[in-house]
Design a protein around this motif. Structure first.
Motif, PDB file in Angstrom:
ATOM      1  N   ALA A 242      10.569  64.107   0.471  1.00 16.17           N
ATOM      2  CA  ALA A 242      10.256  62.767   0.962  1.00 16.17           C
ATOM      3  C   ALA A 242      10.373  62.693   2.484  1.00 16.17           C
ATOM      4  CB  ALA A 242      11.177  61.743   0.308  1.00 16.17           C
ATOM      5  N   VAL A 243      11.332  63.410   3.042  1.00 18.25           N
ATOM      6  CA  VAL A 243      11.486  63.446   4.505  1.00 18.25           C
ATOM      7  C   VAL A 243      10.261  64.083   5.149  1.00 18.25           C
ATOM      8  CG1 VAL A 243      12.826  64.401   6.413  1.00 18.25           C
ATOM      9  CG2 VAL A 243      14.004  63.507   4.390  1.00 18.25           C
ATOM     10  N   THR A 244       9.818  65.185   4.580  1.00 20.52           N
ATOM     11  CA  THR A 244       8.641  65.871   5.119  1.00 20.52           C
ATOM     12  C   THR A 244       7.392  65.001   5.024  1.00 20.52           C
ATOM     13  OG1 THR A 244       9.583  67.997   4.451  1.00 20.52           O
ATOM     14  CG2 THR A 244       7.232  67.952   4.928  1.00 20.52           C
ATOM     15  N   LYS A 245       7.201  64.366   3.872  1.00 24.82           N
ATOM     16  CA  LYS A 245       6.020  63.524   3.680  1.00 24.82           C
ATOM     17  C   LYS A 245       6.023  62.319   4.621  1.00 24.82           C
ATOM     18  CE  LYS A 245       4.888  64.669  -1.120  1.00 24.82           C
ATOM     19  NZ  LYS A 245       4.716  64.133  -2.511  1.00 24.82           N
ATOM     20  N   ALA A 246       7.191  61.804   4.922  1.00 26.14           N
ATOM     21  CA  ALA A 246       7.279  60.637   5.805  1.00 26.14           C
ATOM     22  C   ALA A 246       6.775  60.944   7.209  1.00 26.14           C
ATOM     23  CB  ALA A 246       8.725  60.148   5.875  1.00 26.14           C
ATOM     24  N   ASN A 247       6.761  62.219   7.563  1.00 26.49           N
ATOM     25  CA  ASN A 247       6.321  62.614   8.900  1.00 26.49           C
ATOM     26  C   ASN A 247       4.944  63.264   8.916  1.00 26.49           C
ATOM     27  OD1 ASN A 247       8.798  62.363  10.963  1.00 26.49           O
ATOM     28  ND2 ASN A 247       9.590  62.924   8.951  1.00 26.49           N
ATOM     29  N   GLU A 248       4.264  63.299   7.772  1.00 31.56           N
ATOM     30  CA  GLU A 248       2.945  63.908   7.711  1.00 31.56           C
ATOM     31  C   GLU A 248       1.905  63.128   8.480  1.00 31.56           C
ATOM     32  OE1 GLU A 248       2.020  64.454   3.619  1.00 31.56           O
ATOM     33  OE2 GLU A 248       3.105  66.361   3.477  1.00 31.56           O
ATOM     34  N   THR A 249       2.026  61.819   8.556  1.00 33.68           N
ATOM     35  CA  THR A 249       1.081  61.005   9.318  1.00 33.68           C
ATOM     36  C   THR A 249       1.123  61.385  10.783  1.00 33.68           C
ATOM     37  OG1 THR A 249       1.337  59.157   7.783  1.00 33.68           O
ATOM     38  CG2 THR A 249       0.408  58.667   9.948  1.00 33.68           C
TER      39      THR A 249
END
Length: 275
Positions: A242-249
């Motif tokens: 979830a941490v990684t996905k939150a910064n994908e944008t």
């Protein structure tokens, strides 16, 4: 006789005046020479200083530090799926209790608790907590990733030395962030015997700490520690993702597709406290 004496006196007075004029004239060059020496000394000093500090020399460059990889945190109460929450804390419902934080971009947390009442057979209690702590890069404290690793190591040590812990065991966990450690121990409380499982994981400049414990109350059986640990590892991996996905944008907006670095700033080093 008198006239000769007067003439002699006049000659003496003229000689005295001439002497005074010559003395005054001689003093002028001495003053000029002294002034000239003083001026030359100043010029030599200026020339020496100029040679030591050449014109146009720039000041020392400011120190730099590598930018942090992740610039934000996910919403703490949404890092775990509904399915995972139903498995770990079945009676908790869909909403967790978010921890207080003065800056949710650097520290955040959420907790859930579940009490499954089995009537006269007792009840099963579960408690789950996820804490997220993000470190930014700072020229005086170091790179965000380095600071996160230092905190990760300290957190693992603190968990293993928890007050009242018995039968403490620690193991490395693979496939969860850049590094992760699982710690388990028994904890005796007045309500019953608790089985504590804690996963501390680091991904880039973010540290995720997941606490999960369970107990059989009012005569119900104590839960199996291996089952609790298996569930905790699954949840920790999900939280890290979830941490990684939150910064994908941010990553998609950065040339080359790398994670968008955060600006240099100071973050709190105290994880969110759960009430």
């Amino acid at each position: 006789m008198q006239r000769r004496a007067q003439r002699a006196e006049q000659r003496h007075q003229r000689a005295s005046r001439l002497t005074r004029v010559l003395v005054g004239a001689a003093a002028v060059p001495v003053m000029l020479i002294a002034a000239g020496c003083s001026s030359d000394s100043g010029s030599d000093a200026d020339a020496k200083q100029a040679s030591e500090s050449p014109a146009g020399a720039s000041a020392s460059p400011s120190p730099t530090v590598q930018a942090a990889a992740y610039a934000k945190l996910p919403e703490p109460c949404k890092v775990l799926s509904t399915k995972t929450l139903e498995e770990l804390v079945p009676e908790a419902g869909k909403s967790g209790k978010e921890a207080n934080s003065d800056d949710v971009s650097t520290r955040a947390g959420c907790s859930w608790d579940s009490l499954d009442n089995n009537g006269v057979d007792g009840s099963q209690f579960r408690w789950l907590n996820v804490s997220l702590l993000r470190f930014e890069s700072d020229v005086t404290r170091g790179a965000g990733e380095q600071r996160a690793q230092e905190y990760y190591e300290k957190q693992v040590t603190d968990v293993q030395s928890a007050e009242g812990a018995k039968n403490t065991k620690a193991e490395q966990v693979t496939g969860t962030g850049d590094q992760a450690t699982a710690v388990r121990y028994d904890l005796k409380k007045k309500e019953g015997a608790f089985k504590q499982q804690t996963i501390v994981a680091r991904v880039e400049n973010v540290v995720v700490t997941l606490d999960y414990n369970g107990a059989g109350l009012a005569g119900d059986e104590t839960p199996d520690a291996d089952d609790l640990m298996k569930a905790a590892k699954k949840a920790a991996k999900e939280a890290v993702t979830a941490v990684t996905k939150a910064n994908e944008t941010d990553a998609s907006a950065t040339p080359g597709g790398t994670n968008s670095p955060s600006k240099s700033a100071t973050s709190s080093e105290t994880p969110a406290k759960n009430s």
